[in-house]
Scaffold this motif. Structure first.
Motif, mmCIF file in Angstrom:
data_model
loop_
_atom_site.group_PDB
_atom_site.id
_atom_site.type_symbol
_atom_site.label_atom_id
_atom_site.label_comp_id
_atom_site.label_asym_id
_atom_site.label_seq_id
_atom_site.Cartn_x
_atom_site.Cartn_y
_atom_site.Cartn_z
ATOM 1 N N TYR A 67 0.866 -1.180 0.000
ATOM 2 C CA TYR A 67 0.000 0.000 0.000
ATOM 3 C C TYR A 67 0.901 1.229 0.000
ATOM 4 N N ASN B 90 -4.129 3.097 9.130
ATOM 5 C CA ASN B 90 -2.666 3.093 9.102
ATOM 6 C C ASN B 90 -2.158 4.204 10.014
ATOM 7 N N GLU C 200 -6.336 -1.352 2.948
ATOM 8 C CA GLU C 200 -5.481 -1.889 4.006
ATOM 9 C C GLU C 200 -6.277 -2.211 5.267
ATOM 10 N N SER D 40 3.239 -1.315 3.825
ATOM 11 C CA SER D 40 2.738 0.021 3.485
ATOM 12 C C SER D 40 3.861 1.038 3.573
#
Length: 381
Positions: free
Chosen positions: A16, A50, A364, A378
């Motif tokens: 990601y 995230n 994600e 990521s």
């Protein structure tokens, strides 16, 4: 959005990849649109949790909209002030309700009379007086995918209009609870402003009705749901926030001192993130050919779950390569593990990097370890 291909080639896939500049530009446009207006935006953490992404959004001064205890914890850890956090969710456990009270969140979006009673009991037991916004099910069809519509009577969310008076009366009479507002949310990926306008008209009726009885609400929370352009992500990299906020503010009849709260998620993060995957095989079939990626439905669930489509690009193919037709699929042992059929892409070879665009929201955050696969990496660039 810009992708540093040289950087991406040196990183492990599936990956990601988030564009910090685009995220900051998106947040800047929101702040410009609401400057000087009685509007507060809470970022819907479920869209993308995230930690690096959360920190950028927290640093921009937005609040957070959480739907689990761990989201509350993650938001606070990322820098969101607890008193800017609202906590929704139809099935909050006792432990999560206690966590919210101890954390000092702004308010709970309470979704049922049953939840209201439990929160009342826990508040009394632990000595807190939490603020409450009652989530109302307005029975509005947002005309979106049936999995992500939330405002119809058949949905599990919110308090039915016929039960709202009882919930308001209960909250007002409880010495352990403080009623601060009403909360609504009619669905997700809404690109037509008409459902938002219709919602505001219904909200106006409710506000006027309660005001006539001497009951006023400081907060009117209309939820989120603003959609993005999955087909042309570069042409429309930042959603029409002006049209969205103008629709809300021009239709809602806010009283002096009332605040409009919104819970935007996808609209903030979707376009700033992509999923980068490497081609494992180009498989020749009888009448078609397949690009088999190292990313699967466990890494990006939306196509398998909703039938959603993300624009697909080959970022390492030769500039002069001929265009061919492919089905793009992942390695998971499920026939639904397909990202696109009849995709017209440059001649693709094993090792090429394929990008699935507009994957910053519900990508994600929904990834799993199905088939005992590792979670995707990521990077925030």
């Amino acid at each position: 959005m810009k992708i540093d291909v040289e950087l991406a080639e040196g990183l492990k896939t599936p990956l990601y990849y988030y564009d910090k500049a685009l995220l900051e530009a998106t947040l800047g446009e929101i702040k410009r649109c609401i400057a000087g207006k009685p509007v507060k935006v809470h970022y819907a953490v479920k869209a993308n949790c995230n930690p690096k992404v959360l920190k950028v959004i927290a640093d921009a001064g937005l609040g957070a909209d959480c739907v689990s205890g761990r989201e509350v914890t993650a938001a606070i850890k990322a820098g969101f002030s607890p008193d800017t956090i609202c906590y929704a969710g139809v099935g909050k456990t006792d432990r999560e309700l206690i966590l919210g009270m101890k954390s000092g969140i702004a308010y709970f979006n309470v979704e049922s009379l049953e939840e209201l009673e439990v929160l009342d009991q826990l508040a009394k037991e632990y000595g807190y007086k939490p603020s409450v916004a009652l989530r109302v099910n307005p029975n509005i069809d947002a005309h979106t995918h049936h999995y992500i519509t939330t405002g119809l009577e058949e949905n599990k969310f919110g308090i039915h209009l016929s039960m709202l008076d009882k919930a308001v009366e209960y909250t007002l009479q409880s010495p352990n609870l403080e009623l601060v507002g009403l909360h609504f949310h009619i669905g997700s990926q809404i690109t037509d402003m008409a459902p938002f306008k219709y919602l505001c008209e219904k909200v106006n009726e409710l506000i006027a009705n309660y005001k006539s009885r001497g009951i006023e609400f400081k907060v009117i929370n209309v939820g989120g749901g603003l959609g993005i352009d999955y087909d042309e992500p570069d042409k429309n990299s930042i959603p029409d926030f002006k049209g969205y906020f103008d629709t809300l503010l021009s239709t809602l009849k806010l009283e002096p001192g009332q605040e409009l709260h919104c819970e935007l998620g996808r609209a903030i993060v979707a376009q700033c993130g992509v999923l980068i995957s490497k081609v494992t095989y180009v498989k020749k079939g009888v009448d078609r050919q397949f690009i088999i990626l190292d990313a699967g439905m466990n890494d990006l669930m939306r196509p398998a779950l909703y039938g959603a489509h993300h624009k697909i690009e080959n970022i390492t193919a030769s500039e002069n390569a001929p265009v061919e037709k492919y089905d793009v699929a992942g390695p998971i042992c499920e026939s639904s593990d397909v990202f696109g059929k009849d995709e017209m892409l440059p001649l693709t070879r094993r090792g090429d990097l394929i990008v699935l665009r507009s994957a910053g929201a519900y990508g994600e955050s929904m990834a799993s370890t199905y088939n005992i696969r590792t979670l995707p990496e990521s990077v925030l660039v």
